[in-house]
Design an enzyme around this catalytic site. Sequence first.
Site, short mmCIF file in Angstrom:
data_model
loop_
_atom_site.label_atom_id
_atom_site.label_comp_id
_atom_site.label_asym_id
_atom_site.label_seq_id
_atom_site.Cartn_x
_atom_site.Cartn_y
_atom_site.Cartn_z
N ASP A 16 0.84 -1.20 0.00
CA ASP A 16 0.00 0.00 0.00
C ASP A 16 0.88 1.26 0.00
O ASP A 16 1.98 1.24 0.54
CB ASP A 16 -0.91 -0.02 1.24
CG ASP A 16 -2.12 0.89 1.08
OD1 ASP A 16 -2.30 1.46 -0.01
OD2 ASP A 16 -2.87 1.04 2.06
N GLY A 17 0.35 2.31 -0.60
CA GLY A 17 1.03 3.62 -0.54
C GLY A 17 1.71 4.04 -1.82
O GLY A 17 2.43 5.05 -1.82
N ARG A 29 0.08 8.96 -10.07
CA ARG A 29 0.01 7.76 -9.23
C ARG A 29 0.72 6.56 -9.87
O ARG A 29 1.35 5.74 -9.20
CB ARG A 29 -1.46 7.36 -9.00
CG ARG A 29 -2.25 8.36 -8.20
CD ARG A 29 -3.72 7.94 -8.14
NE ARG A 29 -3.90 6.58 -7.68
CZ ARG A 29 -3.83 6.20 -6.41
NH1 ARG A 29 -3.63 7.11 -5.48
NH2 ARG A 29 -4.00 4.95 -6.07
N HIS A 33 3.26 2.95 -8.88
CA HIS A 33 3.07 1.52 -9.17
C HIS A 33 4.32 0.95 -9.86
O HIS A 33 4.74 -0.16 -9.57
CB HIS A 33 1.85 1.30 -10.06
CG HIS A 33 0.55 1.71 -9.41
ND1 HIS A 33 0.26 1.43 -8.08
CD2 HIS A 33 -0.54 2.37 -9.89
CE1 HIS A 33 -0.94 1.90 -7.79
NE2 HIS A 33 -1.44 2.47 -8.87
N ARG A 67 -11.64 1.72 -9.26
CA ARG A 67 -10.75 2.87 -9.50
C ARG A 67 -10.98 3.39 -10.92
O ARG A 67 -11.55 2.69 -11.76
CB ARG A 67 -9.29 2.44 -9.34
CG ARG A 67 -8.95 2.15 -7.91
CD ARG A 67 -7.47 1.96 -7.70
NE ARG A 67 -7.22 1.79 -6.27
CZ ARG A 67 -6.04 1.94 -5.70
NH1 ARG A 67 -4.99 2.25 -6.41
NH2 ARG A 67 -5.91 1.78 -4.40
N LEU A 127 10.95 -20.95 -4.02
CA LEU A 127 9.96 -20.04 -3.42
C LEU A 127 8.71 -20.04 -4.28
O LEU A 127 8.81 -20.04 -5.50
CB LEU A 127 10.53 -18.60 -3.38
CG LEU A 127 9.54 -17.51 -2.96
CD1 LEU A 127 9.45 -17.41 -1.44
CD2 LEU A 127 9.94 -16.13 -3.51
N ARG A 193 -5.46 -1.92 8.89
CA ARG A 193 -6.61 -2.80 8.67
C ARG A 193 -6.25 -3.86 7.63
O ARG A 193 -5.25 -3.76 6.93
CB ARG A 193 -7.83 -1.99 8.21
CG ARG A 193 -7.57 -1.11 7.03
CD ARG A 193 -8.79 -0.28 6.64
NE ARG A 193 -8.38 0.60 5.56
CZ ARG A 193 -7.94 1.84 5.73
NH1 ARG A 193 -7.89 2.37 6.93
NH2 ARG A 193 -7.55 2.56 4.69
#
Length: 240
Positions: A16-17, A29, A33, A67, A127, A193
């Site tokens: 997030d952020g 924005r 990303h 969005r 992994l 949250r």
Amino acid sequence: MEENSRIPVHVSIIMDGNGRWAKERGQERFYGHIEGVESVRACTEEAVKKGVRYLSLFAFSEENWDRPQAEVSSLMELMVKAMVNELPAFLENGIRFIVLGNRARLDDRLNAEIDDCMQRTADCRNLSLVIFLSYSGRWDILQAAKRLAAEAAENPSGLQDIMAMSTDDFCRYMSTADIPDPDLIIRTSGELRLSNYLLWQGAYSELYFTDTLWPDFRAAEFDAALEEYAKRDRRYGKVK
Ligand code: FPP
């Protein structure tokens, strides 16, 4: 042995952020990303180094579809690009790539790239990198219940079988049936949250919140979360 038990088997991250990180730099924005993909790479490499077996990332929620269309399509485009670019590195480093979520909502090209990447890395064992895409915890529980009901309807003892089920039996219907529950869930950017993420699977996960924005969350921040996890006393509701 003691040392190893302090490394979580499965680390999950709510990334997030990105938007705020870009805004702080006077950028769109999307720039956040793009930089966020670098954090994905850094954390994946660090997870391999530390012996974590599963790293899962909340890349796109069911709610994220709301969005602006331009952001949604550029995010999807970014995922396709990142997958194609990273495939050689996945194969070289033994990283198995898995996507979970409501894939019926993804476009055909993205689904085809995902299938290709999943098939080609299916035998990788160092992994498992699990990307939750178009995912929400409530969606997962509901799709499990629907599949269970559909199966029961086909079977004369279906209702009886459901009544005899344990929570472990129910896990087999979750999208995550083949992966262990997360030991540690990290959320970046200061939000406290779960935002409809791994609601069933996170029942006993240790939670770690940091103010660091996702594009700044790299190897050192990942290590700090593992160090904090190593200090936690996990009791699963029991007395020790
Ligand atoms: C949250 O930041 C981030 C996302 C919704 C997208 C995360 C996706 C990536 C970093 C690409 C991952 C790529 C692969 C291959 C897994 P936000 O936009 O909610 O930031 P904000 O809260 O500051 O607005």
